[in-house]
Design a protein around this motif. Structure first.
Motif, PDB file in Angstrom:
ATOM      1  N   GLU A 214     -37.347 -70.463   3.038  1.00  0.00           N
ATOM      2  CA  GLU A 214     -38.564 -69.697   2.745  1.00  0.00           C
ATOM      3  C   GLU A 214     -38.423 -69.160   1.321  1.00  0.00           C
ATOM      4  O   GLU A 214     -37.417 -68.518   1.017  1.00  0.00           O
ATOM      5  CB  GLU A 214     -38.689 -68.511   3.699  1.00  0.00           C
ATOM      6  CG  GLU A 214     -38.796 -68.886   5.165  1.00  0.00           C
ATOM      7  CD  GLU A 214     -38.470 -67.680   6.055  1.00  0.00           C
ATOM      8  OE1 GLU A 214     -39.299 -66.775   6.152  1.00  0.00           O
ATOM      9  OE2 GLU A 214     -37.383 -67.668   6.635  1.00  0.00           O
ATOM     10  N   PRO A 215     -39.405 -69.388   0.451  1.00  0.00           N
ATOM     11  CA  PRO A 215     -39.292 -68.857  -0.917  1.00  0.00           C
ATOM     12  C   PRO A 215     -39.172 -67.333  -0.905  1.00  0.00           C
ATOM     13  O   PRO A 215     -38.505 -66.744  -1.737  1.00  0.00           O
ATOM     14  CB  PRO A 215     -40.596 -69.283  -1.581  1.00  0.00           C
ATOM     15  CG  PRO A 215     -41.127 -70.392  -0.751  1.00  0.00           C
ATOM     16  CD  PRO A 215     -40.622 -70.167   0.643  1.00  0.00           C
ATOM     17  N   TRP A 216     -39.842 -66.736   0.062  1.00  0.00           N
ATOM     18  CA  TRP A 216     -39.729 -65.304   0.295  1.00  0.00           C
ATOM     19  C   TRP A 216     -39.296 -65.195   1.745  1.00  0.00           C
ATOM     20  O   TRP A 216     -40.050 -65.564   2.640  1.00  0.00           O
ATOM     21  CB  TRP A 216     -41.086 -64.621   0.078  1.00  0.00           C
ATOM     22  CG  TRP A 216     -41.122 -63.190   0.504  1.00  0.00           C
ATOM     23  CD1 TRP A 216     -41.120 -62.726   1.784  1.00  0.00           C
ATOM     24  CD2 TRP A 216     -41.141 -62.038  -0.334  1.00  0.00           C
ATOM     25  NE1 TRP A 216     -41.144 -61.352   1.786  1.00  0.00           N
ATOM     26  CE2 TRP A 216     -41.162 -60.901   0.493  1.00  0.00           C
ATOM     27  CE3 TRP A 216     -41.153 -61.847  -1.731  1.00  0.00           C
ATOM     28  CZ2 TRP A 216     -41.200 -59.601   0.000  1.00  0.00           C
ATOM     29  CZ3 TRP A 216     -41.189 -60.556  -2.216  1.00  0.00           C
ATOM     30  CH2 TRP A 216     -41.215 -59.442  -1.363  1.00  0.00           C
ATOM     31  N   GLN A 217     -38.048 -64.769   1.964  1.00  0.00           N
ATOM     32  CA  GLN A 217     -37.580 -64.739   3.345  1.00  0.00           C
ATOM     33  C   GLN A 217     -38.255 -63.566   4.043  1.00  0.00           C
ATOM     34  O   GLN A 217     -37.933 -62.402   3.791  1.00  0.00           O
ATOM     35  CB  GLN A 217     -36.068 -64.627   3.382  1.00  0.00           C
ATOM     36  CG  GLN A 217     -35.557 -65.169   4.687  1.00  0.00           C
ATOM     37  CD  GLN A 217     -34.063 -65.282   4.710  1.00  0.00           C
ATOM     38  OE1 GLN A 217     -33.360 -64.358   4.340  1.00  0.00           O
ATOM     39  NE2 GLN A 217     -33.557 -66.406   5.164  1.00  0.00           N
ATOM     40  N   ALA A 218     -39.192 -63.893   4.911  1.00  0.00           N
ATOM     41  CA  ALA A 218     -40.162 -62.906   5.372  1.00  0.00           C
ATOM     42  C   ALA A 218     -39.634 -62.076   6.546  1.00  0.00           C
ATOM     43  O   ALA A 218     -39.345 -60.888   6.387  1.00  0.00           O
ATOM     44  CB  ALA A 218     -41.457 -63.610   5.724  1.00  0.00           C
ATOM     45  N   ASN A 219     -39.522 -62.696   7.707  1.00  0.00           N
ATOM     46  CA  ASN A 219     -39.051 -61.916   8.853  1.00  0.00           C
ATOM     47  C   ASN A 219     -37.634 -61.411   8.620  1.00  0.00           C
ATOM     48  O   ASN A 219     -37.260 -60.347   9.096  1.00  0.00           O
ATOM     49  CB  ASN A 219     -39.104 -62.757  10.126  1.00  0.00           C
ATOM     50  CG  ASN A 219     -40.533 -62.949  10.581  1.00  0.00           C
ATOM     51  OD1 ASN A 219     -41.361 -62.065  10.441  1.00  0.00           O
ATOM     52  ND2 ASN A 219     -40.838 -64.119  11.124  1.00  0.00           N
ATOM     53  N   GLY A 220     -36.826 -62.175   7.933  1.00  0.00           N
ATOM     54  CA  GLY A 220     -35.446 -61.794   7.669  1.00  0.00           C
ATOM     55  C   GLY A 220     -35.331 -60.847   6.488  1.00  0.00           C
ATOM     56  O   GLY A 220     -34.741 -61.189   5.462  1.00  0.00           O
ATOM     57  N   SER A 221     -35.958 -59.680   6.586  1.00  0.00           N
ATOM     58  CA  SER A 221     -35.787 -58.565   5.645  1.00  0.00           C
ATOM     59  C   SER A 221     -36.718 -58.532   4.433  1.00  0.00           C
ATOM     60  O   SER A 221     -36.550 -57.677   3.559  1.00  0.00           O
ATOM     61  CB  SER A 221     -34.339 -58.460   5.120  1.00  0.00           C
ATOM     62  OG  SER A 221     -33.452 -58.279   6.174  1.00  0.00           O
ATOM     63  N   ARG A 258     -49.635 -66.556  -5.903  1.00  0.00           N
ATOM     64  CA  ARG A 258     -49.872 -67.964  -6.250  1.00  0.00           C
ATOM     65  C   ARG A 258     -50.433 -68.607  -4.991  1.00  0.00           C
ATOM     66  O   ARG A 258     -50.247 -68.074  -3.897  1.00  0.00           O
ATOM     67  CB  ARG A 258     -48.572 -68.702  -6.617  1.00  0.00           C
ATOM     68  CG  ARG A 258     -47.756 -68.086  -7.721  1.00  0.00           C
ATOM     69  CD  ARG A 258     -48.372 -68.325  -9.108  1.00  0.00           C
ATOM     70  NE  ARG A 258     -47.448 -67.903 -10.146  1.00  0.00           N
ATOM     71  CZ  ARG A 258     -47.291 -66.636 -10.554  1.00  0.00           C
ATOM     72  NH1 ARG A 258     -47.998 -65.669  -9.985  1.00  0.00           N
ATOM     73  NH2 ARG A 258     -46.441 -66.345 -11.514  1.00  0.00           N
ATOM     74  N   MET A 259     -51.043 -69.801  -5.121  1.00  0.00           N
ATOM     75  CA  MET A 259     -51.497 -70.453  -3.888  1.00  0.00           C
ATOM     76  C   MET A 259     -50.289 -70.672  -2.963  1.00  0.00           C
ATOM     77  O   MET A 259     -50.347 -70.431  -1.763  1.00  0.00           O
ATOM     78  CB  MET A 259     -52.194 -71.779  -4.226  1.00  0.00           C
ATOM     79  CG  MET A 259     -52.775 -72.483  -3.030  1.00  0.00           C
ATOM     80  SD  MET A 259     -53.953 -71.480  -2.061  1.00  0.00           S
ATOM     81  CE  MET A 259     -55.490 -71.765  -2.934  1.00  0.00           C
ATOM     82  N   GLU A 263     -44.445 -71.847  -6.139  1.00  0.00           N
ATOM     83  CA  GLU A 263     -44.892 -72.031  -7.530  1.00  0.00           C
ATOM     84  C   GLU A 263     -44.331 -70.950  -8.449  1.00  0.00           C
ATOM     85  O   GLU A 263     -44.279 -71.133  -9.655  1.00  0.00           O
ATOM     86  CB  GLU A 263     -46.420 -72.063  -7.588  1.00  0.00           C
ATOM     87  CG  GLU A 263     -46.980 -73.327  -6.944  1.00  0.00           C
ATOM     88  CD  GLU A 263     -48.502 -73.320  -6.826  1.00  0.00           C
ATOM     89  OE1 GLU A 263     -49.146 -74.160  -7.465  1.00  0.00           O
ATOM     90  OE2 GLU A 263     -49.037 -72.469  -6.088  1.00  0.00           O
ATOM     91  N   ARG A 264     -43.922 -69.832  -7.887  1.00  0.00           N
ATOM     92  CA  ARG A 264     -43.308 -68.793  -8.731  1.00  0.00           C
ATOM     93  C   ARG A 264     -41.955 -69.236  -9.253  1.00  0.00           C
ATOM     94  O   ARG A 264     -41.451 -68.696 -10.239  1.00  0.00           O
ATOM     95  CB  ARG A 264     -43.092 -67.495  -7.925  1.00  0.00           C
ATOM     96  CG  ARG A 264     -44.331 -66.807  -7.455  1.00  0.00           C
ATOM     97  CD  ARG A 264     -43.984 -65.418  -6.944  1.00  0.00           C
ATOM     98  NE  ARG A 264     -43.978 -64.476  -8.040  1.00  0.00           N
ATOM     99  CZ  ARG A 264     -44.950 -63.625  -8.322  1.00  0.00           C
ATOM    100  NH1 ARG A 264     -46.028 -63.574  -7.558  1.00  0.00           N
ATOM    101  NH2 ARG A 264     -44.864 -62.818  -9.347  1.00  0.00           N
ATOM    102  N   THR A 265     -41.337 -70.193  -8.557  1.00  0.00           N
ATOM    103  CA  THR A 265     -39.965 -70.567  -8.906  1.00  0.00           C
ATOM    104  C   THR A 265     -39.923 -71.696  -9.934  1.00  0.00           C
ATOM    105  O   THR A 265     -38.863 -71.992 -10.481  1.00  0.00           O
ATOM    106  CB  THR A 265     -39.192 -71.052  -7.652  1.00  0.00           C
ATOM    107  OG1 THR A 265     -39.718 -72.337  -7.261  1.00  0.00           O
ATOM    108  CG2 THR A 265     -39.345 -70.071  -6.494  1.00  0.00           C
ATOM    109  N   GLY A 266     -41.053 -72.369 -10.153  1.00  0.00           N
ATOM    110  CA  GLY A 266     -41.069 -73.490 -11.088  1.00  0.00           C
ATOM    111  C   GLY A 266     -40.433 -74.756 -10.511  1.00  0.00           C
ATOM    112  O   GLY A 266     -40.230 -75.730 -11.221  1.00  0.00           O
TER     113      GLY A 266
END
Ligand SMILES: Cc1ncc(COP(=O)(O)O)c(C=O)c1O
Length: 443
Positions: A214-221, A258-259, A263-266
């Motif tokens: 996950e680009p942003w690890q959501a449930n995990g903190s 971003r959509m 995409e934030r990571t390039g």
């Protein structure tokens, strides 16, 4: 008119409620506001379960769904129909570089994750995956095995399921505030990313088909990938012929400014998984694939209502609104506004240990001591309750995701206005003031 209590009682009597048990009734909703059965209004700062990214009952989304219902409420997935074709085309056009031209539809996040696993196995001949300690990818047998790994509660909930759970290769996740290796960014030189290669080379029994992150690890903190992490993992995947699969079930569709959050990571992944918000509030999920990774055997994957026509019609309209109104840009701007207000609060409330935000995906980590970083999980639970009492619906991480449950979540609609963001801040400030009174020792 049934009362809230009557609805609770009927629910308790008949519903097997296995995904949390909040004492909240929602009877009607509009925009960012929910109303219970007795008319009490609450500002929803989490878009349902981060599903109604345009707020509830967006007029264009509802009109599109109604138009489809007036034509056909269901169409079998073995034939062709317009709303699915248009939805696939819009997703392909909106995908990074327009290069994800193929779409595999499903129903929910978990089964789309399984779809991505099928695609990766077909494309590479591999059968194993690398996933992360605090990852969450769903609750089907295959996706439980891809998800969280390291809490007692999870071991309990896995009991008896072992025969169905495949072994996956887990590596520590990125989490700069609490680095699992006790290193510091950037002097760590992304040691955590290098661990992916260790898993591929030393841990896997067979060929690794993909690395799922996950680009942003959501449930995990609620943790964003540090700069450079995806570049490193991309290189590792390329060296070993594994696909880089990003799970954007939570982070996608303008949520992170971003959509697609990746995409934030390039970095360009090979497969992108979407769910939750994808159907504009109706059930829909999908895997976006590049042409070369789109092969599946006939009948190896599928659901009777996959790519549901009403969900596709609503989702396609939602995408059009997002693009026409540049809601990724709005999420970025409104996220910055929200973060500014939260930084001011961090100056007042020592309970706030860390603030993390990409667009309108925001985590507030509560600690009782900023030096030791001891988790303030009771304070987080109390904050949720006080927020609701103050007319604000917020979220919180939980132990079932390999997390201690001390991170508050804000994920308001991506078309939120400045006035709505300010209202969230007012109600949250009141809430944190009350919580801080109960934890006067926080420092
Ligand atoms: C990142 C991620 N992937 C997959 C899922 C599973 O989605 P669903 O509950 O729709 O199966 C979730 C749900 O929270 C999620 O956050």
């Amino acid at each position: 008119m049934p009362t809230n209590r009557a609805i609770h009682e009927l629910t308790d009597e008949h519903v097997i409620k296995c995904m949390g048990d909040e004492e909240i009734v929602i009877d009607e909703a509009q925009g960012m506001w929910i109303r219970d059965a007795e008319g009490r209004e609450t500002l929803d700062a989490i878009s349902g379960e981060w599903v109604v990214n345009l707020g509830y009952r967006h007029p264009r989304v509802i009109a599109a769904a109604k138009r489809q219902m007036d034509k056909a409420e269901y169409v079998t997935p073995v034939v062709d129909y317009e709303s699915r074709a248009v939805m696939a085309q819009r997703l392909a056009d909106a995908s990074p570089g327009g290069r994800f031209t193929k779409v595999l539809f499903a129903l929910a996040g978990g089964d789309a994750v399984e779809g991505a696993m099928h695609l990766a196995m077909r494309a590479t001949g591999g059968t194993e995956f690398v996933t992360f300690y605090k990852a969450f990818h769903g609750r089907t047998f295959a996706t439980i095995a891809m998800s969280y790994s390291d809490t007692r509660m999870i071991e309990e909930s896995k009991a008896g399921l072992e025969r169905y759970l495949t072994k996956q290769n887990r590596v520590p996740n990125f989490y700069c505030y609490r680095c699992p290796f006790r290193l510091e960014y950037p002097s760590c030189d992304l040691f955590c990313a290098d661990f992916v290669e260790t898993a591929i080379v030393h841990q896997a029994d067979g060929k690794v088909a993909g690395v799922m992150a996950e680009p942003w690890q959501a449930n995990g903190s609620m943790v964003p990938a540090p700069d450079g992490w995806f570049q490193r993992v991309r290189e590792i995947c390329d060296r070993h012929g594994a696909l880089l699969i990003v799970d954007e079930v939570q982070s996608g569709l303008c949520r992170c400014g971003r959509m697609f959050a990746v995409e934030r990571t390039g970095v360009e992944p090979d497969l992108i998984i979407l769910g939750k918000a994808l159907g504009g509030g109706f059930p829909l999920s999908a895997v976006l694939a590049k042409e070369e990774y789109a092969g599946l055997l006939l009948w190896e994957f599928g659901f009777t209502q996959m790519g549901h026509p009403v969900s596709c019609a609503a989702g396609a309209e939602m995408l059009a609104v997002m693009i026409e109104e540049d809601l990724a840009g709005n999420a970025e701007r409104m996220g910055a506004r929200l973060m500014d207000g939260l930084r001011e609060m961090a100056g007042k409330y020592p309970l706030i240990g860390d603030l993390r935000g990409w667009g309108l995906m925001i985590g507030i980590e509560l600690v009782v001591d900023r030096t030791t970083k001891e988790e303030a999980w009771e304070a987080a639970t109390y904050a949720m309750q006080r927020a609701y009492a103050n007319g604000l619906l917020i979220g919180k991480t939980g132990p079932v995701y390999g997390d201690n449950g001390n991170v508050l979540k804000l994920k308001p609609a991506v078309n939120a206005t400045a006035a709505e963001i300010d209202e969230i801040l007012v109600r949250l400030d009141r809430t944190l003031a009350e919580v801080s009174l109960r934890w006067p020792g926080a420092r």
